[in-house]
Design a protein around this motif. Structure first.
Motif, PDB file in Angstrom:
ATOM      1  N   MET A  23       0.825  -1.203   0.000  1.00  0.00           N
ATOM      2  CA  MET A  23       0.000   0.000   0.000  1.00  0.00           C
ATOM      3  C   MET A  23       0.863   1.259   0.000  1.00  0.00           C
ATOM      4  O   MET A  23       0.545   2.246  -0.681  1.00  0.00           O
ATOM      5  N   LYS A  24       1.946   1.240   0.749  1.00  0.00           N
ATOM      6  CA  LYS A  24       2.839   2.402   0.808  1.00  0.00           C
ATOM      7  C   LYS A  24       3.378   2.746  -0.572  1.00  0.00           C
ATOM      8  O   LYS A  24       3.415   3.926  -0.971  1.00  0.00           O
ATOM      9  N   GLU A  25       3.770   1.737  -1.326  1.00  0.00           N
ATOM     10  CA  GLU A  25       4.318   1.974  -2.668  1.00  0.00           C
ATOM     11  C   GLU A  25       3.202   2.250  -3.679  1.00  0.00           C
ATOM     12  O   GLU A  25       3.317   3.151  -4.508  1.00  0.00           O
ATOM     13  N   HIS A  26       2.123   1.496  -3.574  1.00  0.00           N
ATOM     14  CA  HIS A  26       1.029   1.595  -4.554  1.00  0.00           C
ATOM     15  C   HIS A  26       0.329   2.945  -4.499  1.00  0.00           C
ATOM     16  O   HIS A  26      -0.089   3.480  -5.531  1.00  0.00           O
ATOM     17  N   PHE A  27       0.216   3.514  -3.311  1.00  0.00           N
ATOM     18  CA  PHE A  27      -0.506   4.777  -3.140  1.00  0.00           C
ATOM     19  C   PHE A  27       0.430   5.962  -2.894  1.00  0.00           C
ATOM     20  O   PHE A  27      -0.003   6.994  -2.371  1.00  0.00           O
ATOM     21  N   LYS A  28       1.680   5.840  -3.269  1.00  0.00           N
ATOM     22  CA  LYS A  28       2.668   6.879  -2.960  1.00  0.00           C
ATOM     23  C   LYS A  28       2.347   8.213  -3.616  1.00  0.00           C
ATOM     24  O   LYS A  28       2.781   9.263  -3.117  1.00  0.00           O
ATOM     25  N   ASP A  29       1.595   8.214  -4.713  1.00  0.00           N
ATOM     26  CA  ASP A  29       1.237   9.476  -5.369  1.00  0.00           C
ATOM     27  C   ASP A  29      -0.004  10.114  -4.751  1.00  0.00           C
ATOM     28  O   ASP A  29      -0.335  11.260  -5.070  1.00  0.00           O
ATOM     29  N   GLU A  30      -0.683   9.379  -3.883  1.00  0.00           N
ATOM     30  CA  GLU A  30      -1.910   9.871  -3.266  1.00  0.00           C
ATOM     31  C   GLU A  30      -1.746  10.206  -1.788  1.00  0.00           C
ATOM     32  O   GLU A  30      -2.449  11.074  -1.257  1.00  0.00           O
ATOM     33  N   ALA A  31      -0.822   9.517  -1.133  1.00  0.00           N
ATOM     34  CA  ALA A  31      -0.650   9.723   0.307  1.00  0.00           C
ATOM     35  C   ALA A  31       0.715   9.206   0.739  1.00  0.00           C
ATOM     36  O   ALA A  31       1.349   8.419   0.038  1.00  0.00           O
ATOM     37  N   GLN A  32       1.125   9.666   1.900  1.00  0.00           N
ATOM     38  CA  GLN A  32       2.370   9.190   2.488  1.00  0.00           C
ATOM     39  C   GLN A  32       2.042   8.253   3.628  1.00  0.00           C
ATOM     40  O   GLN A  32       1.345   8.633   4.571  1.00  0.00           O
ATOM     41  N   LEU A  33       2.539   7.027   3.546  1.00  0.00           N
ATOM     42  CA  LEU A  33       2.314   6.032   4.588  1.00  0.00           C
ATOM     43  C   LEU A  33       3.620   5.752   5.316  1.00  0.00           C
ATOM     44  O   LEU A  33       4.643   5.471   4.689  1.00  0.00           O
ATOM     45  N   GLU A  34       3.578   5.851   6.632  1.00  0.00           N
ATOM     46  CA  GLU A  34       4.731   5.494   7.459  1.00  0.00           C
ATOM     47  C   GLU A  34       4.388   4.242   8.250  1.00  0.00           C
ATOM     48  O   GLU A  34       3.414   4.228   9.013  1.00  0.00           O
ATOM     49  N   LEU A  35       5.152   3.190   8.063  1.00  0.00           N
ATOM     50  CA  LEU A  35       4.901   1.949   8.781  1.00  0.00           C
ATOM     51  C   LEU A  35       5.444   2.031  10.203  1.00  0.00           C
ATOM     52  O   LEU A  35       6.538   2.559  10.431  1.00  0.00           O
ATOM     53  N   PHE A  36       4.669   1.504  11.139  1.00  0.00           N
ATOM     54  CA  PHE A  36       5.092   1.463  12.536  1.00  0.00           C
ATOM     55  C   PHE A  36       4.999   0.027  13.032  1.00  0.00           C
ATOM     56  O   PHE A  36       3.972  -0.626  12.899  1.00  0.00           O
ATOM     57  N   GLU A  37       6.100  -0.445  13.628  1.00  0.00           N
ATOM     58  CA  GLU A  37       6.170  -1.799  14.169  1.00  0.00           C
ATOM     59  C   GLU A  37       5.846  -1.788  15.659  1.00  0.00           C
ATOM     60  O   GLU A  37       6.433  -1.022  16.427  1.00  0.00           O
ATOM     61  N   ILE A  38       4.931  -2.659  16.068  1.00  0.00           N
ATOM     62  CA  ILE A  38       4.593  -2.746  17.484  1.00  0.00           C
ATOM     63  C   ILE A  38       5.420  -3.812  18.197  1.00  0.00           C
ATOM     64  O   ILE A  38       5.324  -3.966  19.418  1.00  0.00           O
ATOM     65  N   LYS A  39       6.256  -4.514  17.453  1.00  0.00           N
ATOM     66  CA  LYS A  39       7.024  -5.608  18.058  1.00  0.00           C
ATOM     67  C   LYS A  39       8.028  -5.122  19.098  1.00  0.00           C
ATOM     68  O   LYS A  39       8.484  -5.910  19.936  1.00  0.00           O
ATOM     69  N   ASP A  40       8.366  -3.833  19.066  1.00  0.00           N
ATOM     70  CA  ASP A  40       9.318  -3.299  20.039  1.00  0.00           C
ATOM     71  C   ASP A  40       8.641  -2.679  21.262  1.00  0.00           C
ATOM     72  O   ASP A  40       9.329  -2.218  22.172  1.00  0.00           O
ATOM     73  N   LEU A  41       7.321  -2.654  21.277  1.00  0.00           N
ATOM     74  CA  LEU A  41       6.607  -2.096  22.428  1.00  0.00           C
ATOM     75  C   LEU A  41       6.603  -3.093  23.583  1.00  0.00           C
ATOM     76  O   LEU A  41       6.440  -4.296  23.370  1.00  0.00           O
ATOM     77  N   PRO A  42       6.751  -2.629  24.812  1.00  0.00           N
ATOM     78  CA  PRO A  42       6.628  -3.544  25.952  1.00  0.00           C
ATOM     79  C   PRO A  42       5.181  -3.980  26.120  1.00  0.00           C
ATOM     80  O   PRO A  42       4.259  -3.274  25.714  1.00  0.00           O
ATOM     81  N   ALA A  43       4.994  -5.147  26.712  1.00  0.00           N
ATOM     82  CA  ALA A  43       3.638  -5.581  27.040  1.00  0.00           C
ATOM     83  C   ALA A  43       3.037  -4.591  28.031  1.00  0.00           C
ATOM     84  O   ALA A  43       3.737  -4.024  28.878  1.00  0.00           O
ATOM     85  N   PHE A  44       1.731  -4.367  27.923  1.00  0.00           N
ATOM     86  CA  PHE A  44       1.092  -3.345  28.748  1.00  0.00           C
ATOM     87  C   PHE A  44       1.198  -3.671  30.236  1.00  0.00           C
ATOM     88  O   PHE A  44       1.012  -4.803  30.667  1.00  0.00           O
ATOM     89  N   TYR A  45       1.495  -2.641  31.005  1.00  0.00           N
ATOM     90  CA  TYR A  45       1.480  -2.730  32.454  1.00  0.00           C
ATOM     91  C   TYR A  45       1.171  -1.328  32.994  1.00  0.00           C
ATOM     92  O   TYR A  45       1.299  -0.337  32.276  1.00  0.00           O
TER      93      TYR A  45
END
Length: 202
Positions: A23-45
Motif C-alpha cells: 500500500m505504501k508503494e502503490h498509493f505513494k502518489d496519493e498519500a504518504q504512509l509510514e509503517l510502525f512496528e509494534i514488536k518493540d513495544l513492551p507488554a502493557f502494564y
C-alpha cells in the motif's frame, strides 16, 4: 494525506506487513504512509511511576501527527494479536491519541476468509470510550490465502483485490478529509458557544 500504518503483529514474517508495504508503494502518489512496528513495544502494564515507555510515547506522537491511521491485523484464534491489544491498551491508558482519529482496518490471513473475525473485534475495541476512534463505516478489506498473494517483488497479484483496495483507499482519503473538516467546524462551534448565564441580562 499522511497516514500512520500500524503492523498489527510482532511476527518477523507477516503478510500484513507485506500488505502495508504494498500500500505504501502503490498509493505513494496519493498519500504518504509510514509503517510502525509494534514488536518493540513492551507488554502493557501500569507503571508505578507514571512514566510512559519511550516506544509508547513515540507511537502516541506519531498517531497525533498523522491525518489518519491504518491498522493491518492478522487473525489469531478468532481475534487480534495480543501484541496489538497491548499497544491499544497503552494508548487507551496514556495519551488516548486515537480519539477522533480516522482509522481504516485492513487484514490478511492464510485462510480463505481473511481476518474477518479479528477485524470485527478490532472495531469493537476502537469504539470503546477510551479509544473512541473514527472508524470508516461499511468498510473492510479482507485478504485471504495471503501466503500466495504477493510476488517476489512484493506486489499484490490478485487483480480483483487490487481494485478493491484502490476503491477503499480512495474512500478513506475522502473520509479523512470529511472528519478533519467536521472536527474543525466542531471546534469553532465549541469556541464560540456561550452558556445561558453568559447571555442573561442583569
Amino acid at each position: 494525506m499522511n497516514y500512520l500504518a500500524i503492523v498489527g503483529t510482532n511476527s518477523k514474517v507477516s503478510t500484513n506487513r507485506m500488505l502495508l508495504q504494498f500500500m505504501k508503494e502503490h498509493f505513494k502518489d496519493e498519500a504518504q504512509l509510514e509503517l510502525f512496528e509494534i514488536k518493540d513495544l513492551p507488554a502493557f502494564y501500569e507503571p508505578e511511576d507514571n512514566q510512559v515507555p519511550q516506544q509508547v510515547a513515540e507511537l502516541s506522537a506519531k498517531i497525533l501527527a498523522a491525518d489518519g491511521v491504518i491498522i493491518a491485523t492478522p487473525e489469531y484464534d478468532h481475534t487480534i494479536t495480543a501484541s496489538l491489544k497491548s499497544a491499544l491498551e497503552w494508548i487507551s491508558y496514556t495519551s488516548q491519541a486515537l480519539t477522533d482519529k480516522p482509522v481504516l482496518i485492513v487484514g490478511a490471513s492464510h485462510g480463505a476468509l481473511g481476518s474477518s473475525r479479528a477485524q470485527a473485534h478490532l472495531r469493537q475495541i476502537l469504539d470503546s470510550p477510551e479509544l473512541a476512534a473514527r472508524l470508516m463505516p461499511s468498510s473492510e478489506f479482507l485478504l485471504g490465502k495471503s501466503q500466495a498473494a504477493f510476488n517476489a517483488t512484493g506486489d499484490l497479484i490478485y487483480p480483483d483485490k487490487v481494485t478493491e483496495l484502490d476503491e477503499i483507499f480512495r474512500e478513506f482519503t475522502l473520509f479523512t478529509d470529511l472528519i478533519t473538516k467536521l472536527l474543525s467546524e466542531k471546534a469553532v462551534i465549541r469556541k464560540g458557544k456561550k452558556f445561558a448565564w453568559q447571555t442573561q441580562k442583569a
